[in-house]
Design a protein around this motif. Structure first.
Motif, PDB file in Angstrom:
ATOM      1  N   GLY A  99      42.965  36.301  53.903  1.00  0.00           N
ATOM      2  CA  GLY A  99      43.273  37.706  53.625  1.00  0.00           C
ATOM      3  C   GLY A  99      44.021  37.883  52.321  1.00  0.00           C
ATOM      4  N   PHE A 100      44.191  39.163  51.946  1.00  0.00           N
ATOM      5  CA  PHE A 100      44.908  39.517  50.711  1.00  0.00           C
ATOM      6  C   PHE A 100      45.621  40.839  50.930  1.00  0.00           C
ATOM      7  N   GLY A 101      46.815  40.956  50.366  1.00  0.00           N
ATOM      8  CA  GLY A 101      47.556  42.210  50.440  1.00  0.00           C
ATOM      9  C   GLY A 101      48.460  42.376  49.223  1.00  0.00           C
ATOM     10  N   ARG A 102      48.701  43.619  48.863  1.00  0.00           N
ATOM     11  CA  ARG A 102      49.515  43.917  47.674  1.00  0.00           C
ATOM     12  C   ARG A 102      50.514  45.021  48.006  1.00  0.00           C
ATOM     13  N   GLY A 103      51.740  44.837  47.569  1.00  0.00           N
ATOM     14  CA  GLY A 103      52.780  45.847  47.757  1.00  0.00           C
ATOM     15  C   GLY A 103      53.485  46.133  46.443  1.00  0.00           C
ATOM     16  N   GLU A 104      53.956  47.383  46.254  1.00  0.00           N
ATOM     17  CA  GLU A 104      54.623  47.761  45.008  1.00  0.00           C
ATOM     18  C   GLU A 104      55.904  48.544  45.298  1.00  0.00           C
ATOM     19  N   TYR A 105      56.864  48.413  44.384  1.00  0.00           N
ATOM     20  CA  TYR A 105      58.132  49.145  44.463  1.00  0.00           C
ATOM     21  C   TYR A 105      58.595  49.446  43.047  1.00  0.00           C
ATOM     22  N   SER A 106      59.189  50.608  42.862  1.00  0.00           N
ATOM     23  CA  SER A 106      59.749  50.918  41.549  1.00  0.00           C
ATOM     24  C   SER A 106      60.897  51.907  41.684  1.00  0.00           C
ATOM     25  N   ASP A 107      61.883  51.793  40.807  1.00  0.00           N
ATOM     26  CA  ASP A 107      62.965  52.773  40.694  1.00  0.00           C
ATOM     27  C   ASP A 107      63.340  52.855  39.215  1.00  0.00           C
ATOM     28  N   ILE A 146      50.054  38.852  48.353  1.00  0.00           N
ATOM     29  CA  ILE A 146      49.949  37.783  49.355  1.00  0.00           C
ATOM     30  C   ILE A 146      48.474  37.441  49.531  1.00  0.00           C
ATOM     31  N   LYS A 147      48.164  36.165  49.440  1.00  0.00           N
ATOM     32  CA  LYS A 147      46.807  35.721  49.750  1.00  0.00           C
ATOM     33  C   LYS A 147      46.902  34.474  50.622  1.00  0.00           C
ATOM     34  N   SER A 148      45.933  34.308  51.511  1.00  0.00           N
ATOM     35  CA  SER A 148      45.987  33.198  52.447  1.00  0.00           C
ATOM     36  C   SER A 148      44.602  32.625  52.689  1.00  0.00           C
ATOM     37  N   VAL A 149      44.580  31.340  53.044  1.00  0.00           N
ATOM     38  CA  VAL A 149      43.351  30.632  53.394  1.00  0.00           C
ATOM     39  C   VAL A 149      43.631  29.768  54.618  1.00  0.00           C
ATOM     40  N   GLY A 156      48.224  29.254  58.616  1.00  0.00           N
ATOM     41  CA  GLY A 156      47.464  29.444  57.394  1.00  0.00           C
ATOM     42  C   GLY A 156      48.275  29.027  56.174  1.00  0.00           C
ATOM     43  N   LYS A 157      47.573  28.791  55.077  1.00  0.00           N
ATOM     44  CA  LYS A 157      48.243  28.482  53.811  1.00  0.00           C
ATOM     45  C   LYS A 157      48.410  29.800  53.059  1.00  0.00           C
ATOM     46  N   VAL A 158      49.651  30.236  52.907  1.00  0.00           N
ATOM     47  CA  VAL A 158      49.954  31.564  52.360  1.00  0.00           C
ATOM     48  C   VAL A 158      50.677  31.424  51.027  1.00  0.00           C
ATOM     49  N   GLU A 159      50.178  32.129  50.023  1.00  0.00           N
ATOM     50  CA  GLU A 159      50.824  32.154  48.711  1.00  0.00           C
ATOM     51  C   GLU A 159      51.356  33.560  48.451  1.00  0.00           C
ATOM     52  N   VAL A 160      52.656  33.639  48.182  1.00  0.00           N
ATOM     53  CA  VAL A 160      53.304  34.916  47.873  1.00  0.00           C
ATOM     54  C   VAL A 160      53.672  34.898  46.396  1.00  0.00           C
ATOM     55  N   SER A 161      53.191  35.887  45.667  1.00  0.00           N
ATOM     56  CA  SER A 161      53.470  35.975  44.230  1.00  0.00           C
ATOM     57  C   SER A 161      54.231  37.278  43.959  1.00  0.00           C
ATOM     58  N   ILE A 162      55.373  37.168  43.285  1.00  0.00           N
ATOM     59  CA  ILE A 162      56.212  38.342  43.024  1.00  0.00           C
ATOM     60  C   ILE A 162      56.489  38.458  41.532  1.00  0.00           C
ATOM     61  N   ILE A 163      56.233  39.648  40.992  1.00  0.00           N
ATOM     62  CA  ILE A 163      56.512  39.942  39.582  1.00  0.00           C
ATOM     63  C   ILE A 163      57.564  41.045  39.536  1.00  0.00           C
TER      64      ILE A 163
END
Length: 294
Positions: A7-15, A24-27, A60-67
């Motif tokens: 799966g894949f998911g994307r979240g955003e935040y700003s102030d 987040i992506k997983s295999v 699952g193998k989950v990769e979390v990437s944060i910018i």
């Protein structure tokens, strides 16, 4: 609920200070393996981020990437190391005089030397920043989970369809199995009659004994009953389980394959053998699908 591990998911935040993007992506993976990539200055939040992901992921193998893009002016300080600049200047002047050079030593050049001007990030409020990062990751995790549910539903439909095919073939084997014994008995009678001609009571009794021994060796009732039971359990897990059960399904598929192999080894009939080959083919397809389930 059945979920895919992919799966894949994307979240955003700003102030007014910063913008944050989490993906987040997983295999497939045998265990729960979560890795986090983000700026080192936020490493204090890594465990909290992993715990946030674990709320929706158990395998699952989950990769979390944060910018993180800091857009507020108060997020950074520029440190001027005057003592270091002075030492640079003195050494450069000495070097110039030593070699009799006339090069001008400019302010721009001094400022560009290592560590004269150094950008230092403002000290973070760790609790506040951890909350922001975890909220963003949670939003990504929710979308990631929805995608896995959707994919899981498709996998479940395919597994149920193939389970039905196997169940029908097992019933065909159960119908065919008694006919194999009858056919064997008739062939045995014909062979004996050809060899000795006519028949006697003793010969009839011997035929019945041989047929009974064959029937016992070729009896697959125990295996078909267990196979049918495994199919029923698999169907119940796929339809009704509220928890991820990929490991349990994987075990059931292994047991189904074991029973199919035993039926194949016992069967002394080409029709049953063909059905067993078809069953094993469908079991393998189910196994491939189950490998992707959480």
């Amino acid at each position: 609920m059945i979920k895919s591990m992919t799966g894949f998911g994307r979240g955003e935040y700003s102030d007014e200070k910063r913008s944050v993007i989490a993906e987040i992506k997983s295999v497939n993976h045998r265990y729960c393996d979560i890795s986090v990539r983000m700026p080192r200055r936020y490493s204090f939040a890594e465990e909290k981020i992993k715990n946030t992901v674990k709320q929706t992921v158990s395998r699952g193998k989950v990769e979390v990437s944060i910018i993180v893009d800091n857009i507020g002016a108060d997020e950074i300080n520029i440190n001027l190391n005057k003592e270091l600049a002075k030492q640079y200047m003195e050494n450069l002047v000495s070097l110039r005089d030593t070699f009799g050079m006339n090069d001008e030593i400019t302010l721009e050049y001094i400022a560009s030397l290592p560590d004269v001007l150094k950008v230092i990030p403002e000290i973070e409020n760790e609790d506040e920043m951890s909350g922001i990062l975890c909220r963003t990751v949670k939003a990504a995790a929710e979308k990631h989970d929805e995608m896995r549910k959707t994919e899981g539903e498709k996998l479940a439909e395919d597994i149920l369809m193939r389970s039905g095919l196997i169940e029908n073939m097992v019933k065909e084997i159960e119908v065919r199995s008694p006919e194999v014994v009858k056919a064997y008995t008739e062939k045995l009678k014909e062979r004996i009659a050809d060899l000795i001609g006519g028949s006697t009571v003793a010969t009839e009794e011997r035929i019945l004994l041989e047929a009974a021994v064959f029937a016992d060796k070729a009896n697959v009732t125990e295996e078909t009953v267990r196979l049918a039971s495994h199919i029923s359990q698999l169907r119940n897990i796929v339809k009704e389980s509220a928890q991820p059960d990929g490991k349990k399904l994987d075990f059931l598929v292994q047991e189904m394959n074991r029973e199919a192999n035993t039926i194949g080894s016992k069967a002394n009939d080409i029709e049953i053998t063909n059905r067993v080959l078809d069953i094993k083919s469908e079991i393998e397809k189910i196994r491939e699908q189950v490998q992707n389930l959480e």
